[in-house]
Design a protein around this motif. Structure first.
Motif: not given
Length: 149
Positions: A53-57, A61-65, A101-104
């Motif tokens: 989900d975009r909120g998890q980006w 812990p959700d994106t590390m792998e 992906y991570f600018h916000d």
């Protein structure tokens, strides 16, 4: 979508094996390396990030792998293509990834914050007590008018 990802992975592996068997005389081919990490690594990263989900980006812990997989992919491609890693292409590649992906995302863990009360309290209490003590000493000394003419 999984069939498309598998065929893309197979095509990438064939290209990597070709690059391994017929290495370039001059070492790293920057353009080909850039194409390979875009076709292999970025495609898998996009596929994996789409599963979140975009909120998890912004949740590490959700994106590390997924992020570690992307980093490892760029390293493995560089290794097989006789390229240095990290390099300017990888730096630019990750700058684009972060911008997309991570600018916000907030800089959690790196923001300045107050120290714990156990450290902060002495730095506040000692000057306040010294000021009060010095004020009391001056008042007490001024009330003692011994030898004043």
């Amino acid at each position: 979508m999984a069939v498309e990802s598998a065929s893309l992975l197979k095509a990438g592996l064939v290209l990597l094996m070709t690059a391994q068997v017929f290495p370039s005389v001059s070492g790293c081919n920057r353009g080909f390396y850039e194409t390979m990490i875009s076709d292999l690594c970025l495609a898998k990263f996009k596929f994996d990030m789409a599963g979140l989900d975009r909120g998890q980006w912004c949740n590490w812990p959700d994106t590390m792998e997924i992020y570690e997989g992307l980093t490892n992919c760029t390293y493995q491609v560089a290794l097989r293509m006789d390229c240095f890693w990290p390099n300017q292409v990888v730096d630019h590649f990750f700058m684009q990834i972060h911008w997309i992906y991570f600018h916000d995302c907030a800089l959690t863990g790196r923001l300045l914050h107050d120290p714990p009360v156990s450290i902060l309290a002495p730095f506040i209490a000692v000057p306040v007590l010294v000021t009060l003590l010095m004020t009391a000493l001056v008042v007490w000394r001024s009330k003692r008018t011994e030898g004043v003419l």
